[in-house]
Scaffold this motif. Sequence first.
Motif, PDB file in Angstrom:
ATOM      1  N   MET A 113       0.819  -1.209   0.000  1.00 44.19           N
ATOM      2  CA  MET A 113       0.000   0.000   0.000  1.00 44.19           C
ATOM      3  C   MET A 113       0.860   1.269   0.000  1.00 44.19           C
ATOM      4  SD  MET A 113      -2.989  -1.060  -0.321  1.00 44.19           S
ATOM      5  CE  MET A 113      -4.046   0.374  -0.030  1.00 44.19           C
ATOM      6  N   ASN A 114       2.023   1.209   0.676  1.00 47.15           N
ATOM      7  CA  ASN A 114       2.903   2.377   0.780  1.00 47.15           C
ATOM      8  C   ASN A 114       4.326   1.999   0.376  1.00 47.15           C
ATOM      9  OD1 ASN A 114       0.787   3.943   2.334  1.00 47.15           O
ATOM     10  ND2 ASN A 114       1.149   2.213   3.718  1.00 47.15           N
ATOM     11  N   PRO A 115       4.533   1.677  -0.888  1.00 52.23           N
ATOM     12  CA  PRO A 115       5.865   1.233  -1.297  1.00 52.23           C
ATOM     13  C   PRO A 115       6.920   2.334  -1.098  1.00 52.23           C
ATOM     14  CG  PRO A 115       4.396   1.471  -3.197  1.00 52.23           C
ATOM     15  CD  PRO A 115       3.570   1.721  -1.997  1.00 52.23           C
ATOM     16  N   ARG A 116       8.101   1.930  -0.587  1.00 50.73           N
ATOM     17  CA  ARG A 116       9.177   2.883  -0.310  1.00 50.73           C
ATOM     18  C   ARG A 116      10.137   2.971  -1.495  1.00 50.73           C
ATOM     19  NH1 ARG A 116       5.866   0.712   3.660  1.00 50.73           N
ATOM     20  NH2 ARG A 116       6.794   0.749   5.750  1.00 50.73           N
ATOM     21  N   ASN A 117      10.688   4.148  -1.691  1.00 50.36           N
ATOM     22  CA  ASN A 117      11.786   4.382  -2.662  1.00 50.36           C
ATOM     23  C   ASN A 117      11.422   4.085  -4.111  1.00 50.36           C
ATOM     24  OD1 ASN A 117      13.615   4.882  -0.402  1.00 50.36           O
ATOM     25  ND2 ASN A 117      13.560   2.663  -0.080  1.00 50.36           N
ATOM     26  N   ILE A 118      10.186   4.369  -4.484  1.00 49.08           N
ATOM     27  CA  ILE A 118       9.816   4.176  -5.899  1.00 49.08           C
ATOM     28  C   ILE A 118      10.544   5.192  -6.781  1.00 49.08           C
ATOM     29  CG2 ILE A 118       7.908   4.484  -7.541  1.00 49.08           C
ATOM     30  CD1 ILE A 118       6.192   2.939  -5.749  1.00 49.08           C
ATOM     31  N   TRP A 119      10.938   4.734  -7.917  1.00 46.52           N
ATOM     32  CA  TRP A 119      11.706   5.559  -8.875  1.00 46.52           C
ATOM     33  C   TRP A 119      10.746   6.450  -9.652  1.00 46.52           C
ATOM     34  CZ3 TRP A 119      16.419   2.998 -11.643  1.00 46.52           C
ATOM     35  CH2 TRP A 119      17.256   3.992 -12.148  1.00 46.52           C
ATOM     36  N   ASP A 120      10.549   7.652  -9.163  1.00 44.87           N
ATOM     37  CA  ASP A 120       9.655   8.599  -9.823  1.00 44.87           C
ATOM     38  C   ASP A 120      10.473   9.435 -10.807  1.00 44.87           C
ATOM     39  OD1 ASP A 120       7.937  10.567 -10.614  1.00 44.87           O
ATOM     40  OD2 ASP A 120       7.244  11.087  -8.590  1.00 44.87           O
ATOM     41  N   GLU A 121      10.100   9.330 -12.074  1.00 46.30           N
ATOM     42  CA  GLU A 121      10.878  10.046 -13.100  1.00 46.30           C
ATOM     43  C   GLU A 121      10.942  11.546 -12.850  1.00 46.30           C
ATOM     44  OE1 GLU A 121       9.189   8.867 -16.790  1.00 46.30           O
ATOM     45  OE2 GLU A 121      10.677   7.277 -17.111  1.00 46.30           O
ATOM     46  N   GLU A 164      11.270  13.097 -10.273  1.00 47.98           N
ATOM     47  CA  GLU A 164      12.209  13.445  -9.216  1.00 47.98           C
ATOM     48  C   GLU A 164      13.591  13.812  -9.789  1.00 47.98           C
ATOM     49  OE1 GLU A 164      13.850  11.229  -5.134  1.00 47.98           O
ATOM     50  OE2 GLU A 164      12.885  10.098  -6.725  1.00 47.98           O
ATOM     51  N   GLY A 165      13.871  13.351 -10.997  1.00 49.45           N
ATOM     52  CA  GLY A 165      15.167  13.636 -11.618  1.00 49.45           C
ATOM     53  C   GLY A 165      16.328  12.929 -10.945  1.00 49.45           C
ATOM     54  N   TRP A 166      16.031  11.803 -10.365  1.00 51.52           N
ATOM     55  CA  TRP A 166      17.042  11.045  -9.600  1.00 51.52           C
ATOM     56  C   TRP A 166      17.988  10.337 -10.563  1.00 51.52           C
ATOM     57  CZ3 TRP A 166      18.555   5.971  -8.426  1.00 51.52           C
ATOM     58  CH2 TRP A 166      19.149   5.775  -7.165  1.00 51.52           C
ATOM     59  N   VAL A 207      16.335  -1.830 -10.547  1.00 54.11           N
ATOM     60  CA  VAL A 207      16.830  -1.204  -9.318  1.00 54.11           C
ATOM     61  C   VAL A 207      17.944  -0.234  -9.678  1.00 54.11           C
ATOM     62  CG1 VAL A 207      18.066  -1.625  -7.153  1.00 54.11           C
ATOM     63  CG2 VAL A 207      16.194  -3.133  -7.837  1.00 54.11           C
ATOM     64  N   GLY A 208      17.875   0.975  -9.118  1.00 58.99           N
ATOM     65  CA  GLY A 208      18.944   1.949  -9.297  1.00 58.99           C
ATOM     66  C   GLY A 208      19.566   2.260  -7.938  1.00 58.99           C
ATOM     67  N   ILE A 209      20.910   2.380  -7.920  1.00 56.27           N
ATOM     68  CA  ILE A 209      21.571   2.710  -6.641  1.00 56.27           C
ATOM     69  C   ILE A 209      22.463   3.936  -6.821  1.00 56.27           C
ATOM     70  CG2 ILE A 209      21.561   0.402  -5.619  1.00 56.27           C
ATOM     71  CD1 ILE A 209      24.484   0.070  -6.683  1.00 56.27           C
ATOM     72  N   GLN A 210      22.583   4.694  -5.737  1.00 55.11           N
ATOM     73  CA  GLN A 210      23.610   5.723  -5.647  1.00 55.11           C
ATOM     74  C   GLN A 210      24.600   5.242  -4.605  1.00 55.11           C
ATOM     75  OE1 GLN A 210      21.548   9.409  -4.776  1.00 55.11           O
ATOM     76  NE2 GLN A 210      21.140   9.807  -6.948  1.00 55.11           N
ATOM     77  N   ALA A 261      28.016   6.102  -2.174  1.00 55.52           N
ATOM     78  CA  ALA A 261      28.927   7.089  -1.573  1.00 55.52           C
ATOM     79  C   ALA A 261      29.717   6.390  -0.477  1.00 55.52           C
ATOM     80  CB  ALA A 261      28.137   8.261  -0.987  1.00 55.52           C
ATOM     81  N   ASP A 262      31.025   6.571  -0.468  1.00 52.01           N
ATOM     82  CA  ASP A 262      31.916   5.974   0.537  1.00 52.01           C
ATOM     83  C   ASP A 262      31.734   4.457   0.627  1.00 52.01           C
ATOM     84  OD1 ASP A 262      32.667   8.610   1.124  1.00 52.01           O
ATOM     85  OD2 ASP A 262      31.087   8.800   2.652  1.00 52.01           O
ATOM     86  N   GLY A 263      31.553   3.823  -0.522  1.00 51.64           N
ATOM     87  CA  GLY A 263      31.443   2.366  -0.520  1.00 51.64           C
ATOM     88  C   GLY A 263      30.126   1.846   0.027  1.00 51.64           C
ATOM     89  N   LYS A 264      29.195   2.772   0.238  1.00 50.68           N
ATOM     90  CA  LYS A 264      27.894   2.333   0.758  1.00 50.68           C
ATOM     91  C   LYS A 264      26.776   2.727  -0.201  1.00 50.68           C
ATOM     92  CE  LYS A 264      28.739   2.444   5.718  1.00 50.68           C
ATOM     93  NZ  LYS A 264      28.448   3.085   6.999  1.00 50.68           N
ATOM     94  N   ILE A 265      25.662   2.006  -0.129  1.00 54.15           N
ATOM     95  CA  ILE A 265      24.491   2.392  -0.917  1.00 54.15           C
ATOM     96  C   ILE A 265      23.837   3.563  -0.201  1.00 54.15           C
ATOM     97  CG2 ILE A 265      22.222   1.632  -1.731  1.00 54.15           C
ATOM     98  CD1 ILE A 265      23.440  -1.047  -2.312  1.00 54.15           C
ATOM     99  N   SER A 266      24.038   4.765  -0.753  1.00 56.45           N
ATOM    100  CA  SER A 266      23.533   5.951  -0.068  1.00 56.45           C
ATOM    101  C   SER A 266      22.061   6.182  -0.380  1.00 56.45           C
ATOM    102  CB  SER A 266      24.356   7.175  -0.445  1.00 56.45           C
ATOM    103  OG  SER A 266      24.383   7.307  -1.864  1.00 56.45           O
ATOM    104  N   ASP A 267      21.651   5.745  -1.563  1.00 61.67           N
ATOM    105  CA  ASP A 267      20.226   5.889  -1.896  1.00 61.67           C
ATOM    106  C   ASP A 267      19.852   4.841  -2.944  1.00 61.67           C
ATOM    107  OD1 ASP A 267      17.726   6.867  -1.559  1.00 61.67           O
ATOM    108  OD2 ASP A 267      18.138   8.889  -2.322  1.00 61.67           O
ATOM    109  N   ILE A 268      18.573   4.564  -3.048  1.00 60.55           N
ATOM    110  CA  ILE A 268      18.118   3.473  -3.918  1.00 60.55           C
ATOM    111  C   ILE A 268      16.718   3.779  -4.443  1.00 60.55           C
ATOM    112  CG2 ILE A 268      17.204   2.162  -1.929  1.00 60.55           C
ATOM    113  CD1 ILE A 268      18.241  -0.404  -3.386  1.00 60.55           C
ATOM    114  N   ARG A 269      16.469   3.391  -5.677  1.00 61.32           N
ATOM    115  CA  ARG A 269      15.130   3.536  -6.273  1.00 61.32           C
ATOM    116  C   ARG A 269      14.820   2.249  -7.039  1.00 61.32           C
ATOM    117  NH1 ARG A 269      15.418   7.227  -3.444  1.00 61.32           N
ATOM    118  NH2 ARG A 269      14.970   9.435  -3.794  1.00 61.32           N
TER     119      ARG A 269
END
Lengths: 387, 205
Positions: free
Chosen positions: B21-29, B31-33, B52-55, B57-65
């Motif tokens: 019902m409330n999906p997290r981190n959807i890739w909304d075009e 947003e310009g992510w 799946v898209g990942i950002q 930083a410092d060897g970690k997944i800083s953000d995801i869509r």
Amino acid sequence: MSRIIYMDNNATTRMSDGVSQIMRDNLELYGNASSMHTLGRNANAGIEWARGMLSSLLGCGSGEIYFTSGASEANNTVFNTARELIDRGGQRNRIVTTTIEHPSIIETVKYLRGLGYRIDECPVDSTGMVRLDEMERLMGPDVLLVSVMTGNNETGTIQPVARVAQLAHGCGALMHSDATQAIGKIPVDVNALGLDYLSLSAHKFYGPKGVGALYARSGCPLSAFVHGGHQEKGYRAGTYNSVAIIGMGQAAREAGENLQQEHDALWSLRERLRLAIVENIPDVVINGNQEHCLPGTLNVSFPGAEGESILLYLDMEGIEVSTGSACATGSLEPSYVLLASGVPVELAHGSIRFSLGRFNTREDVDTVIEKLPGIIARVRSMSTRRS
Amino acid sequence: MENRSFMAQWVYTDTVKDHFMNPRNIWDEKEGWKADGVGEVGSLACGDQMRVGIQVADGKISDIRWLTYGCASAIASTSMMSELAKGMTLDEAYHLTPQMITDSLGGLPEHKFHCSVLGDKALRAAIDDYLEKTGQPNPYKGTIARIICECKGVTDVQIEELVKSGECLTFEALSAKTGCSTACGKCRGRIIELLEDYKHIYAKD
């Protein structure tokens, strides 16, 4: 949650008030209808009344109606009859049916084929209608039985049963039709259609679940599928479910009385829904034959949106439908009926069947039209296939 | 008289329902992510596909869509995977298992397990893509291999790569290429199972 909007009437229907009433009136009718005493005779009177109602609906003699537990049993009884004739060494040893039948036939075909019986499945065209040219090609002097459903449960496509019956009879074969989805929606007369056998189920036309009937033309072969009693002239053993049979009788009576009116009302609601979907939702595909269609059935594919997700979001809004998606069936294959009708796999996964019934109103349709575009947009917005 | 009407639970667990019902981190075009790495698995023939898209930083997944074409449990699995992966090191994310996703969801029905299998595969594909795009060596690829054919030492990763590239799509092709199942043959069933799984995951439209 507010009122449930039930648009899954091809799966099953709510019992009509008249059916509920007559069943309540007869709940205490516990006598065994085969007994000679008063309570037994009373139950038997109810059963014979129901038999009369069904025979008037189908245009047959009451002696040609056999009560069963439903259409699945009726279908199995017909195929079992054919099997027995083949086992007895009859000259005719081939059965012809279609790729879009109900699982009670499709699975029976698989089972019999596994045992070595010869069965051909006639393909359908892109509207889900049996191809008469192929059917004609499949006919021959070795054909014993031809079985084609009257109307399809998923696409709603009405089959050219009368024409197939002519082909079948032309080569001396017996003709069966599973009319489960057609009863109460379109005229089903065994003589007009040229049927030797017909299957039906009460719960698809506002009767109770667990009861149905087989019509077998007088003089046509019939073998018992359930052995062990003298009920139904020995052709179907088991104590009568008197109350359910009486309920089915009432459902048949109502179906006969309101046929044209009900057909027109359902078609008008269905068309209202179809036109609004086409107008308000981009990129939709309507499945099935739009000219020869059961009046309450509307099968739509929403490319880019998967069926189970649509179904569950609609369910959250109190709107109940079904889908041809694989996810809803527990297999990885989507609806075989849609695939057989040439619907591409992705569109089959994204298909929703709205099946309207007697209790749906314009307001129901309008609520669906109000909620559906947002749900499709939402599912598409999180889809890899968004357009 | 007591009212004895029946009420069913929802189809899946409450956690699945929440993520559906409330999906997290959807890739909304809109947003310009911008993703540093993208992975896509699944096939429409089987009714599910994930991107799946990942950002990083410092060897970690800083953000995801992510985007998913699929059923409720596929949507919830991807959503839960995205929550689990966010903040993980690449090493941790690469070793995220389907079991971790389904456990976090409070379980999925047996026949829905493949939905969660797609989630971690898509994530791994995104990490592979990130490392390749940035010209970094990929220390993970192949590290999660298990030997399937003991006689010939053929691993699941080898089979996966051959199916993924489209080089081997039948048991016979796999066997001819790797020699798997040509000695004692006891792994045959398992190889066919894996082949079907990977075909399901990587089959093109």
